[in-house]
Structures are given as structure tokens and as C-alpha cells.
Write a protein that holds these residues in place. Structure first.
Motif, mmCIF file in Angstrom:
data_model
loop_
_atom_site.group_PDB
_atom_site.id
_atom_site.type_symbol
_atom_site.label_atom_id
_atom_site.label_comp_id
_atom_site.label_asym_id
_atom_site.label_seq_id
_atom_site.Cartn_x
_atom_site.Cartn_y
_atom_site.Cartn_z
ATOM 1 N N MET A 16 5.944 -8.332 0.587
ATOM 2 C CA MET A 16 7.228 -7.949 1.160
ATOM 3 C C MET A 16 7.070 -7.293 2.528
ATOM 4 O O MET A 16 7.637 -7.752 3.521
ATOM 5 N N ASP A 17 6.250 -6.216 2.596
ATOM 6 C CA ASP A 17 6.166 -5.493 3.866
ATOM 7 C C ASP A 17 5.416 -6.278 4.931
ATOM 8 O O ASP A 17 5.605 -6.057 6.127
ATOM 9 N N SER A 19 8.023 -14.747 3.274
ATOM 10 C CA SER A 19 8.964 -15.479 4.131
ATOM 11 C C SER A 19 8.264 -16.595 4.891
ATOM 12 O O SER A 19 8.788 -17.708 5.011
ATOM 13 N N HIS A 20 7.066 -16.303 5.388
ATOM 14 C CA HIS A 20 6.305 -17.328 6.111
ATOM 15 C C HIS A 20 5.950 -18.498 5.194
ATOM 16 O O HIS A 20 5.980 -19.659 5.610
ATOM 17 N N ILE A 21 5.600 -18.193 3.956
ATOM 18 C CA ILE A 21 5.244 -19.244 2.995
ATOM 19 C C ILE A 21 6.435 -20.162 2.748
ATOM 20 O O ILE A 21 6.313 -21.396 2.769
ATOM 21 N N ALA A 27 3.459 1.814 -2.657
ATOM 22 C CA ALA A 27 3.077 1.194 -1.388
ATOM 23 C C ALA A 27 1.694 0.560 -1.469
ATOM 24 O O ALA A 27 1.413 -0.429 -0.787
ATOM 25 N N SER A 28 0.838 1.120 -2.307
ATOM 26 C CA SER A 28 -0.523 0.597 -2.430
ATOM 27 C C SER A 28 -0.619 -0.573 -3.410
ATOM 28 O O SER A 28 -1.657 -1.232 -3.488
ATOM 29 N N ASP A 29 0.466 -0.838 -4.168
ATOM 30 C CA ASP A 29 0.451 -1.915 -5.170
ATOM 31 C C ASP A 29 0.688 -3.271 -4.507
ATOM 32 O O ASP A 29 1.476 -3.386 -3.566
ATOM 33 N N THR A 30 0.017 -4.281 -5.015
ATOM 34 C CA THR A 30 0.264 -5.635 -4.542
ATOM 35 C C THR A 30 1.350 -6.306 -5.375
ATOM 36 O O THR A 30 1.665 -5.864 -6.485
ATOM 37 N N SER A 31 1.917 -7.358 -4.822
ATOM 38 C CA SER A 31 2.908 -8.168 -5.524
ATOM 39 C C SER A 31 2.319 -9.546 -5.779
ATOM 40 O O SER A 31 1.340 -9.950 -5.146
ATOM 41 N N GLU A 61 -0.821 -1.139 11.105
ATOM 42 C CA GLU A 61 0.017 -1.763 10.095
ATOM 43 C C GLU A 61 1.003 -2.746 10.713
ATOM 44 O O GLU A 61 1.535 -3.609 10.046
ATOM 45 N N SER A 62 1.274 -2.612 12.009
ATOM 46 C CA SER A 62 2.011 -3.641 12.737
ATOM 47 C C SER A 62 1.015 -4.396 13.600
ATOM 48 O O SER A 62 -0.050 -3.885 13.923
#
Length: 416
Positions: free
Chosen positions: A22-23, A28-30, A52-56, A179-180
Motif C-alpha cells: 500500500m505505502d 497499483s503499478h501491478i 507499519a512494519s508488517d507486510t501485506s 522512504e520516498s
């Protein structure tokens, strides 16, 4: 969504991707990639991390009009870290021409890659984007198109392949400022300290620091800072073109860069001749090292690299004067020399060069942290667009940045 059909026939594959979906905007790119390839999708499952440290994790059914279109799409999605849930076995074709891959060859990413053959998973050596996968006995390795030879076994299609995206520690401090994709409004001192810490960590781990530099390093007056970092063992390998080395040598011999006095900031009489006279001087000696050994070249970045026996690769272009005798004028030979210089590299810092940054990004595996410093944010954007997803950028004046980095890495450094 309805699956794509052509004449009542369509093919589908279930894929999965894990990460900070998400972040990072990767999901979205996929989905954009799927639509751009004329395919369709259904999201079968989506597990969102709570912290914030968890993956999706997302599971997606992708549907294309035929197998060829599906294979092309699956290859594209793997550049985003997307894998088939059931990858099956890899297929292999045979090259029947030098310099030409078989039709349908697998186009590689720079992500860590595994290939399944005969029920076994093989780890791909030297991950690099835009290459083919060569199967040779117990080895699977990447190879650029120009180097493939008749009879080589080449992986075809996207089956039997898994890629692995480097894990980003969202809770750690290292590269937290990145992070950006591009950092332009964040504290300069903090950026410099964190880059310096990454360089120290790389050296402490026994790895090499690769620098990629353009002539702006010399033009901005940062040569002294660069020399200090070479002397302090923070520059192990340098990739550059004819220009950086030529103007560095011009600066050492004449005190100018492109005819401009670096101390006074203005042009000098006959200064426009200095770079070509510097080239002629080195060509007369036969090499940069010979010029150093013979006492002709007594200072500057190239002098420091030679003195400390550091590795450098200079690859030229069609606009080069001279060029210096050390410059590769055949770009394929230059690419091979650059690949050979990547052994044990653990960190890469790119400063003031778009073309060499892109060229280096093309051959670096995604596991190597990559920082690009340039006054132009488009340089970083171009790197990311070319597939170097690990690149993080700092938009600033290169001269000031290198001065501050030298002060951070070399405590006794004082600009003279």
C-alpha cells in the motif's frame, strides 16, 4: 471483472505478491501493468498488514488472450516481485545463432532469482536485468544478449521461476530518509550522516564501495574531498567516463577544469586548450598508471586511485576527445569490464552522472543498496523507470554533498 476472451478461449494464472504493497504503491503499478498488457484480473485475496512494519499479501488471478501474451505479462509482473503460486518447471530452448536468444526467452530482472529444473531449485548467479538465463550443468546464470553463443541452453517462458524482493526494514534507521524515491527537502546533514554510516557498515562487513562519478565532481571543486575519501579507503571501485578522468587530470596539471580556474572561478588565458593538452600528456605516457609512476601526474582523483591500487573502469562515448588510453572505446567491452568490477560490492554511490548511473543500475542486482546524488531529480527518476527499484535519491549540489561526506567520513579532512 470478466476474463478476457478471444474466440471463446483465454488462459489464466494465479500469482502472489508480498511486501509493503500500500505505502509503496506497488499494487497499483501491478494492476496498471495488467491492464496495459491487455489482460484482466481478479483479486482473490488481500491480507493487509496492521503495523507499519508488517507486510501485506495479495493473490491475483490474471487472464490473458493466449499463452504467449500471458507469459509476457508474467515476466513483466516479476519485475514487481510477483510470482506464480504454482510456478511448475522451467522450459529450456537452444540458441541457434550467436548473439540471439531463442524466441520466448525469459527476460530477467535484477531481483534474486531461482529456477526450477528437474524438480530442483537453482539459484541464479549474478542477477541482472534485461538478460537471458543460461543453463550450464549445475549452474544457471544471467548472460547479456551480445554474449550468447550457438548451442547454449536458454530458459524460455515464465514457468519454473521465482524472484525475491529485498526485505526493507521499516523499523530500522538505515536508509530511513529514503522512504520516498527522491529526498530534496530533508535535512542535508542527516542525509550525509546516514550515507556515511551505510558506507562504514559496508566496509565493516568486508564489502566494497562502488562509486559512479561524472565530471561534475571536478567542476564543482569536490576533487579534494573525493581524494580524501580514496585515501581513507572509502572508495574501492570507480565507474566513470572519459570526462571525469580527463578533467581531474587537467585540474592536477593546470589547476583548471574545462579551462576554468577552480580557485578563482573564472576562465584563464588559453584555458580552452588545457583538457586536450592533458589528454595528450597522458597518451604520451601510455596510461594513467604510467603517468603516476613516472611522476608526471602527481595529484587528483585518478592519482589517488592508482596510488592506492583501487580499481577503476572508464567507458567512453562518441563525443569524447582523445580519449585517455585507459578508456574502453568499445561499449560491449566496457560493459564486460564493469560487470567484472562488481565482485564483492556491497554499496553503490552515484554522483553527478545520468548515463553512467543508468548503465550501472542496469547491471547491479537489486540486493545492492544504491544512492544517487544529483542536482537534477530527473536523474533519479530515470534510474527508477529503468528498473533500478532499489535506487534512492538525494537532490542537492554534488560539490557541497561530497565536502560534507568527506568531513563525516574523514574527521581530519580540511579543504585547502
Amino acid at each position: 471483472m470478466r476474463p478476457v476472451t478471444v474466440g471463446g478461449v483465454s488462459v489464466s494464472e494465479s500469482v502472489q505478491v508480498t511486501g509493503h504493497l500500500m505505502d509503496s504503491g506497488i499494487l497499483s503499478h501491478i494492476l496498471e501493468d495488467i491492464r496495459e498488457y491487455g489482460a484482466d484480473y481478479v483479486i482473490d485475496g488481500f491480507d493487509v498488514g496492521h503495523e507499519a512494519s508488517d507486510t501485506s499479501r495479495a493473490t491475483i488471478l490474471v487472464t490473458a488472450e493466449d499463452d504467449e501474451a500471458l507469459q509476457r505479462l508474467l515476466m513483466r509482473l516479476q519485475t514487481r516481485g510477483v510470482n506464480q503460486i504454482d510456478p511448475g518447471e522451467a522450459s529450456v530452448g537452444v540458441a541457434d545463432m550467436d548473439g540471439v536468444f531463442p524466441d520466448g526467452f525469459y527476460s530477467t530482472t535484477n531481483l534474486a532469482t531461482q529456477v526450477r529444473l528437474g524438480g530442483r531449485w537453482f539459484t541464479v548467479e549474478n542477477p541482472e536485468m534485461d538478460c537471458g538465463l543460461i543453463v550450464e550443468g549445475e549452474r544457471v546464470y544471467t548472460l547479456p544478449m551480445s554474449d550468447v553463443r550457438i548451442g547454449m541452453q536458454v530458459v524460455t517462458g515464465a514457468s519454473g521461476i521465482k524472484v525475491h524482493v529485498p526485505v526493507i526494514d521499516k523499523g530500522g534507521d538505515s536508509f530511513g530518509f529514503m522512504e520516498s524515491d527522491v529526498s530534496s527537502e530533508k535535512p542535508q546533514a542527516l542525509l550525509v550522516r546516514q550515507v556515511a554510516e551505510s558506507i562504514r557498515e559496508t566496509k565493516a562487513a568486508g564489502k566494497k564501495v562502488l562509486w559512479v562519478g561524472g565530471p561534475g565532481v571536478v567542476h564543482t571543486g569536490a576533487s579534494q574531498a573525493m581524494v580524501a575519501m580514496v585515501n581513507a579507503d572509502f572508495v574501492d571501485v570507480l565507474f566513470a567516463g572519459n570526462a571525469l578522468a580527463t578533467h581531474d587530470i587537467e585540474s592536477s596539471l593546470y589547476g583548471t577544469s574545462l579551462g576554468v580556474d577552480l580557485a578563482m572561478g573564472r576562465g584563464v588565458e588559453h584555458g580552452h586548450e588545457h583538457h586536450i593538452r592533458a589528454l595528450n600528456t597522458i597518451r604520451k605516457e601510455g596510461s594513467i598508471k604510467a603517468a603516476v609512476d613516472n611522476g608526471v601526474l602527481t595529484g587528483g582523483i585518478m592519482h589517488a586511485l592508482v596510488t592506492h591500487e583501487k580499481h577503476f573502469v572508464l567507458v567512453g562515448s562518441v563525443r569524447d576527445d582523445g580519449p585517455l588510453p585507459d578508456v574502453y572505446t568499445d561499449v560491449l567491452d566496457g560493459q564486460r569490464a564493469m560487470r567484472a568490477g562488481l565482485a564483492d560490492v556491497g554499496f553503490c554511490l552515484m554522483v553527478a552522472t545520468m548515463l553512467h548511473s543508468v548503465a550501472t543500475g542496469n547491471i547491479l542486482p537489486a540486493s545492492i543498496p544504491l544512492v544517487c546524488v544529483d542536482i537534477n531529480p530527473a536523474t533519479v527518476t530515470k534510474l527508477a523507470d529503468r528498473g533500478s527499484s532499489q535506487v534512492r535519491g538525494i537532490v542537492t549540489d554534488v560539490g557541497l554533498f561530497l565536502e560534507q561526506l568527506a568531513q563525516e567520513l574523514v574527521p581530519d579532512y580540511v579543504r585547502r
